[in-house]
Design a protein around this motif. Structure first.
Motif: not given
Length: 119
Positions: A34-59
């Protein structure tokens, strides 16, 4: 196990970028990438994840604009980012978990790649 990201850079608002992240080392299996991101002054947040079977999850903030995908044979995960907004400016981090070559659980982060969206 190590992750190496690439593809960040400077882009104008409304533009697109594609991030890549490759896992290397002694790997038996990778479960979630998956991917997370962190903007200046902010906490790290989830962007998207994907399982081995292809199931996805998005912010909610990226749904409909970003697409996560993976190539299991290449231990690689991608993040296609379209219609970029200035609020997407951040350091993007790749994350992966799974089992290493001797069966131990691992969870690792990449070093991060900077995405800057100019308005």
């Amino acid at each position: 196990v190590q992750l190496v990201e690439s593809g960040g850079g400077l882009v104008q608002a409304g533009g697109s970028l594609r991030l890549s992240c490759v896992a290397s080392g002694s790997i038996r299996s990778i479960n979630i990438m998956g991917w997370h991101r962190q903007a200046p002054g902010n906490q790290r947040e989830l962007v998207a994840t994907i399982t081995g079977g292809g199931t996805t999850n998005y912010a909610n903030s990226v749904k409909g604009r970003f697409t996560i995908s993976r190539n299991n044979g290449k231990s690689t995960v991608y993040l296609q980012m379209n219609s970029l907004e200035s609020e997407d400016t951040a350091v993007y981090y790749c994350i992966a978990n799974g089992r290493d070559g001797v069966g131990r659980y691992f969870e690792v982060w990449g070093q991060g790649t900077l995405v800057t969206v100019s308005s």
